[in-house]
Design a protein around this motif. Structure first.
Motif, short mmCIF file in Angstrom:
data_model
loop_
_atom_site.label_atom_id
_atom_site.label_comp_id
_atom_site.label_asym_id
_atom_site.label_seq_id
_atom_site.Cartn_x
_atom_site.Cartn_y
_atom_site.Cartn_z
N ASN A 104 39.01 64.50 35.89
CA ASN A 104 38.08 64.56 34.76
C ASN A 104 37.59 63.19 34.30
N GLY A 105 37.33 62.31 35.24
CA GLY A 105 36.78 61.01 34.89
C GLY A 105 37.80 59.97 34.49
N PHE A 106 39.09 60.33 34.56
CA PHE A 106 40.15 59.40 34.20
C PHE A 106 41.10 59.20 35.38
N ALA A 107 41.79 58.08 35.36
CA ALA A 107 42.84 57.82 36.35
C ALA A 107 44.00 57.14 35.65
N ALA A 108 45.20 57.38 36.17
CA ALA A 108 46.40 56.70 35.70
C ALA A 108 46.93 55.85 36.85
N VAL A 109 47.21 54.60 36.57
CA VAL A 109 47.72 53.65 37.56
C VAL A 109 49.08 53.15 37.09
N ASN A 110 50.05 53.20 37.97
CA ASN A 110 51.39 52.71 37.62
C ASN A 110 51.49 51.21 37.89
N LYS A 111 51.92 50.47 36.86
CA LYS A 111 52.06 49.01 36.94
C LYS A 111 53.53 48.63 36.84
N PRO A 112 54.01 47.77 37.73
CA PRO A 112 55.39 47.29 37.58
C PRO A 112 55.47 46.22 36.50
N GLY A 113 56.66 45.96 36.02
CA GLY A 113 56.84 44.86 35.10
C GLY A 113 56.58 43.55 35.82
N GLY A 114 56.10 42.54 35.06
CA GLY A 114 55.82 41.26 35.67
C GLY A 114 54.42 41.14 36.23
N VAL A 115 53.53 42.05 35.82
CA VAL A 115 52.12 42.00 36.22
C VAL A 115 51.27 42.13 34.96
N HIS A 116 50.26 41.29 34.84
CA HIS A 116 49.36 41.38 33.70
C HIS A 116 48.51 42.64 33.79
N SER A 117 48.27 43.28 32.66
CA SER A 117 47.37 44.43 32.63
C SER A 117 45.93 44.00 32.72
N ALA A 118 45.54 43.05 31.87
CA ALA A 118 44.14 42.66 31.74
C ALA A 118 43.91 41.25 32.27
N SER A 119 42.68 41.01 32.69
CA SER A 119 42.28 39.68 33.13
C SER A 119 42.21 38.74 31.93
N ILE A 120 42.60 37.51 32.14
CA ILE A 120 42.55 36.49 31.09
C ILE A 120 41.60 35.41 31.54
N ALA A 121 40.50 35.26 30.83
CA ALA A 121 39.47 34.30 31.22
C ALA A 121 40.07 32.89 31.28
N GLY A 122 39.78 32.21 32.38
CA GLY A 122 40.25 30.84 32.53
C GLY A 122 41.66 30.72 33.04
N LYS A 123 42.35 31.85 33.22
CA LYS A 123 43.73 31.83 33.70
C LYS A 123 43.76 32.23 35.18
N ASP A 124 44.80 31.75 35.88
CA ASP A 124 44.91 32.01 37.31
C ASP A 124 45.69 33.27 37.65
#
Length: 294
Positions: A104-124
């Motif tokens: 229905n237009g949505f998805a769920a993605v499983n993330k492990p600990g130790g990974v950023h959820s969102a992009s951080i501008a200017g960060k590597d």
């Protein structure tokens, strides 16, 4: 501008070449005026795929006049575009991300600990948001929730603009339920509703205030599931509807039951990591859950 190709295994066993980095600066001429950033990048990155160009933008590695822009940003003639590239790109598989459900237009993605959820501008640092176009190449994915860097579990993704708008309506109506599992210090019994207001303004650590929050969507419902007598820890399920930064971590610590492995609100990091998992999400027309870790 330089590239160093690398051959990788794609989905279904297909191999594809992925440039390890791009770098350089170029100006937008009249032919590029009004074109999407992810499209206009192709002229400066011959042979690159659309997914890679979108990932570069999502990870904040493409600057337009010195400012990070998303893939859909429409450039203007005369603007300067800079592509930074002194680090290796990582794939969704390398980050440990896994699609749990699409519906229905949505998805769920499983993330492990130790990974950023969102992009951080200017960060590597790589992030889940930075590889959404790789996971969903036929859609226009947008991250709808964030988890702390140390927290594992479900990230919700809108695959269409309509799904994003629906999510915002559900959230405003209090129709979204997010369930977390946590292992905490001490014995906790029964059901508790932690209603304390949180102060998240410009602070590394969220403060728990004395007064209750009038918005019930900001409360944390805590249900005790089991107690390990020998270790003196409890497994609890937490329910939130519209989370604030560090909400569950701060609320549990405020009632004397800090999450194990919490370096900010507990007794410090542990070899097992932060024992907090976003395990299930429920909303109209969509439900998903991850395999419990604790």
């Amino acid at each position: 501008m330089s590239t160093q190709p690398e051959t990788l295994a794609g989905e279904g066993g297909c191999a594809y070449a992925r440039p390890m980095f791009f770098e350089g600066t170029f100006s937008i001429d009249a032919s590029g005026d009004g074109i999407r950033l992810d499209r206009v990048l192709e002229t400066a990155m011959p042979g690159s795929g659309l997914r890679l160009r979108r990932r570069l933008c999502d990870e904040g590695r493409v600057l337009v006049d010195g400012r990070a822009r998303k893939p859909g940003y429409k450039v203007r003639a005369g603007q300067s575009v800079e592509i930074g590239g002194d680090r290796e790109m990582k794939t969704a598989g390398e980050l440990g991300l896994r699609i749990v459900k699409c519906e229905n237009g949505f998805a769920a993605v499983n993330k492990p600990g130790g990974v950023h959820s969102a992009s951080i501008a200017g960060k590597d640092e790589p992030s889940a948001e930075g590889v959404l176009s790789e996971l969903f190449p036929k859609d226009t994915p947008e991250l709808l929730n964030r988890l702390d860097y140390l927290t594992s579990g479900l990230l919700l993704v809108a695959l269409t603009p309509e799904a994003r708008e629906a999510y915002l309506r559900y959230e405003a109506d209090g129709a979204i339920k997010k369930f977390y599992l946590a292992r905490v210090k001490g014995r906790l019994d029964g059901i508790i509703s932690v209603r304390s207001r949180l102060d998240t303004d410009d602070r590394k650590i969220t403060r728990v205030l004395a007064e209750p929050d009038p918005d019930s969507r900001r409360w944390t419902g805590v249900t005790a599931l089991s107690h390990d007598h020998e270790a003196d820890t409890s497994l609890v399920r937490c329910l939130i509807m519209k989370g604030a930064r560090h909400q569950i971590r701060a609320h549990l610590s405020s009632i004397g039951h800090a999450i194990l492995g919490d370096p900010l609100y507990g007794e410090g990091e542990s070899s097992s990591g932060l024992m907090l998992q976003h395990q299930r999400i429920e909303m109209p027309g969509f439900q998903a859950e991850a395999i419990p870790l604790f």
